[in-house]
Design an enzyme around this catalytic site. Structure first.
Site, PDB file in Angstrom:
ATOM      1  N   LYS A 148      -3.701  -2.410   5.484  1.00  0.00           N
ATOM      2  CA  LYS A 148      -4.278  -3.101   5.602  1.00  0.00           C
ATOM      3  C   LYS A 148      -5.031  -4.101   5.852  1.00  0.00           C
ATOM      4  O   LYS A 148      -6.371  -4.060   5.853  1.00  0.00           O
ATOM      5  CB  LYS A 148      -3.690  -4.358   4.241  1.00  0.00           C
TER       6      LYS A 148
ATOM      7  N   CYS B 208      -2.032  -5.921  20.921  1.00  0.00           N
ATOM      8  CA  CYS B 208      -0.447  -5.802  19.805  1.00  0.00           C
ATOM      9  C   CYS B 208      -0.994  -3.944  20.516  1.00  0.00           C
ATOM     10  O   CYS B 208      -2.186  -4.023  19.699  1.00  0.00           O
ATOM     11  CB  CYS B 208      -0.057  -6.089  19.544  1.00  0.00           C
TER      12      CYS B 208
ATOM     13  N   HIS C  30       1.084  -0.882  -0.104  1.00  0.00           N
ATOM     14  CA  HIS C  30       0.470  -0.151   0.023  1.00  0.00           C
ATOM     15  C   HIS C  30       1.029   1.346  -0.165  1.00  0.00           C
ATOM     16  O   HIS C  30       1.500   1.122   0.257  1.00  0.00           O
ATOM     17  CB  HIS C  30      -0.740  -0.355   1.084  1.00  0.00           C
TER      18      HIS C  30
ATOM     19  N   HIS D 155       3.844   1.796   2.817  1.00  0.00           N
ATOM     20  CA  HIS D 155       5.029   1.065   1.767  1.00  0.00           C
ATOM     21  C   HIS D 155       5.833   1.626   0.549  1.00  0.00           C
ATOM     22  O   HIS D 155       7.293   1.927   1.027  1.00  0.00           O
ATOM     23  CB  HIS D 155       4.657  -0.625   1.589  1.00  0.00           C
TER      24      HIS D 155
ATOM     25  N   LYS E  63      -1.906   4.750  12.061  1.00  0.00           N
ATOM     26  CA  LYS E  63      -1.122   4.165  11.105  1.00  0.00           C
ATOM     27  C   LYS E  63      -2.467   3.280   9.773  1.00  0.00           C
ATOM     28  O   LYS E  63      -2.521   2.128   9.563  1.00  0.00           O
ATOM     29  CB  LYS E  63      -0.503   2.976  11.593  1.00  0.00           C
TER      30      LYS E  63
ATOM     31  N   CYS F 134       3.334 -11.233  19.278  1.00  0.00           N
ATOM     32  CA  CYS F 134       2.180 -10.414  17.829  1.00  0.00           C
ATOM     33  C   CYS F 134       2.921 -10.681  16.848  1.00  0.00           C
ATOM     34  O   CYS F 134       4.964 -11.107  16.211  1.00  0.00           O
ATOM     35  CB  CYS F 134       2.375  -8.980  18.608  1.00  0.00           C
TER      36      CYS F 134
END
Ligand code: MSP
Length: 527
Positions: A308, A155, A21, A24, A305, A130
């Site tokens: 996806k 997390c 996405h 990145h 943040k 996690c």
């Protein structure tokens, strides 16, 4: 001749559990702009990117899709990750996959050395893991779940439940490096950047470092521990080593000496791995620590943040299909302070495209070349006497170029572009004031007209060079139209640190027509 400075730059290697996405792509573009700048400056540049393919996260995704993990990784690398590099025009010199033999051999060698030198021991372990982060979470990142995860520990980054893992693992004696790490941050304040990231890392290490579990036994998708193949290597330990296995560690000493140490661009979520674990690993192996670790901020959606897994991811080509790769690169590098979080919005992108790229830079280039065509038969004019207004532009070009370079050295990409854009704005203002179309009506002003158009054409020459790391496509078109190649050579051969030196274009050089740099966009409003 002095040996050019070595500049080895890396992106993180990307998990192949899903397609990329724009978060990145943001990391990739920032690193690419830095790499292109240094390459254009004549530094001995090597730019590495790649994919992180082992571990539980990839294994689970592959299994859920009914394929073997390697097959899954191959599919994602070919269908998504390598194509991303074309979509946003990335100039990487190498692409490493952690499933490649060169990497696996290097990891085994590194591990064996640490084991032989007494930095590794076997132990029992129980902690909350996690899978999204691929990490045993420190207390500061364990929070109480809400909604469907009420009553569970989740997390802080992924908001997903943590898993209690209990295994017999091998441990890296990371705690032994606490003092050396603190000394490193103290002696080299620019090792971790920006300052906020450095402070966070120092505070984390000051709390006390624990040893690091570096192997897993409950699954086998990873690099076997060389002395005990019942274990596979912890995926982060494996992944971090890509930076040295891609540059010849344990296989090509000459190449390794030429490239290492490097500079790492990472998102702030993976700062600790790069600024704490990684230098400790290198110290244990007797290798140099990185030059710099720079942590950038996140692209946010609704204050969180973009990701996806939270269904907020936007695919890079949703933007480039409409606006093009240059605009993508420009927008994210200009609109967000590098090192801070930023929000993406279609409105802001469209507004900047129109105002800054199309009207600001694109229009400047097309007006100047059109006037050269009209008044000077499509040639670089032979300039008349320099007046104060012309000198001001010349001086601004020199200062903008110097400041832009200093900002790049300090990883302030947005400020570097802003410095160059002062020249775009000043040239537009200069044309408005000098009114070359009025000068053109008076034959007595012929020399003055030539000076004004020479100044603006030289300005475009400097801009083509200075903006080439951010706008590689538009500046290539401009360089062609300026006719500069015939006298000055390829755009890529122009030393960027000399871009502000005036008077390079040779009067009389034939110019060519300019392709539209930033076409008008007809879109129905996106949200
Ligand atoms: N595989 C690890 C890195 C190993 S490096 C030895 C990893 N991969 S990742 O695919 O999850 O993330 C790669 C990079 O993308 C990270 O730097 C991360 O910060 C960045 N981004 C992912 N989402 C992002 C945003 N929403 N905004 C900005 N960058 C983001 O972590």
């Amino acid at each position: 001749m002095a040996k050019p400075d070595s500049f080895f730059l890396t992106t993180p290697i990307f998990y192949v559990n899903d397609a990329p996405h724009i978060g990145h792509a943001y990391t990739e573009v920032a690193a690419d702009v830095l790499a292109r700048w240094h390459r254009q400056a004549g530094d001995d540049t090597w730019f590495l990117t790649g994919t992180d393919e082992h571990g539980q996260k990839i294994l689970r995704t592959a299994t859920a899709n009914g394929v073997e993990p390697k097959e899954w990784a191959d599919r994602l690398v070919e269908s998504s990750w390598k194509p991303l590099l074309n979509t946003i025009n990335i100039s990487n010199d190498d692409f490493i996959r952690t499933t490649e033999p060169r990497h696996e051999a290097g990891v085994a060698k590194f591990l064996q050395k640490l084991y032989d030198d007494g930095h590794v021991y076997a132990g029992e372990f129980e902690a909350l893991y996690c899978v999204g982060c691929e990490e045993f979470k420190p207390k500061s990142e364990i929070v109480d779940g809400t909604g469907e995860f009420e009553g569970q520990k989740v997390c802080a980054i992924h908001s997903k439940p943590l898993e209690l893992l209990q295994e017999k693992n091998y441990f890296f004696k990371m705690s032994a490096f606490q003092d050396r790490l603190l000394a490193l941050y103290e002696e080299r304040p620019d090792f971790v950047q920006p300052a906020s990231a450095r402070n966070e890392v120092v505070a984390f290490v000051q709390q006390g470092l624990e040893d690091l579990s570096i192997s897993r036994t409950s699954f086998d998708w990873g690099i076997p521990i060389p002395w005990d193949d019942a274990h596979v290597t912890y995926v982060w330990f494996d992944a971090l080593l890509n930076y040295v296995t891609a540059t010849g560690y344990g296989a090509n000493d000459e190449e390794f000496a030429r490239r290492w140490p490097g500079t790492h661009i990472v998102g702030k979520d993976i700062l600790r791995f790069h600024a704490v674990i990684w230098p400790a690993m290198l110290m244990a192996a007797g290798l140099e620590v990185p030059d710099h670790v720079f942590a950038h901020g996140w692209l946010l959606v609704g204050g969180e943040k973009m990701s996806k897994s939270k269904l907020t991811g936007i695919a890079p080509n949703e933007i480039t299909d409409t606006f093009g790769a240059d605009a993508f690169r420009y927008y994210f590098m200009r609109a967000i302070s590098f090192g801070h979080d930023g929000s993406f919005s279609w409105e802001d992108l469209a507004a900047r495209y129109q105002a800054e790229l199309a009207n600001g830079f694109g229009n400047l280039a097309s007006r100047v070349l059109a006037m050269n065509a009209k008044y000077f038969e499509g040639r670089v004019p032979e300039p008349g006497e320099e007046l104060a207004a012309d000198a001001a532009i010349r001086e601004l070009a020199a200062s903008a170029a110097t400041r832009a370079d200093a900002h790049i050295e300090a990883f302030a990409i947005h400020e570097s572009i802003a410095a160059v854009w002062e020249l775009v704005d000043a040239l537009n203002g200069y044309i408005t004031e000098q009114e070359p179309w009025v000068l053109a009506k008076d034959p007595a002003q012929r020399d003055r007209l030539a000076r004004v158009l020479y100044t603006t054409t030289e300005g475009l020459r400097a801009l083509a060079v200075l903006l080439s790391p951010v706008l590689p496509e538009a500046t290539a078109k401009l360089w062609f139209a300026l006719g500069a190649k015939e006298t000055l050579g390829a755009l890529s051969a122009q030393p960027i640190r000399e871009a502000g030196v005036w008077g390079k274009l040779v009067p009389g050089t034939t110019q060519h027509s300019l392709a539209v740099l930033f076409p008008r966009i007809e879109t129905e409003a996106k949200e």
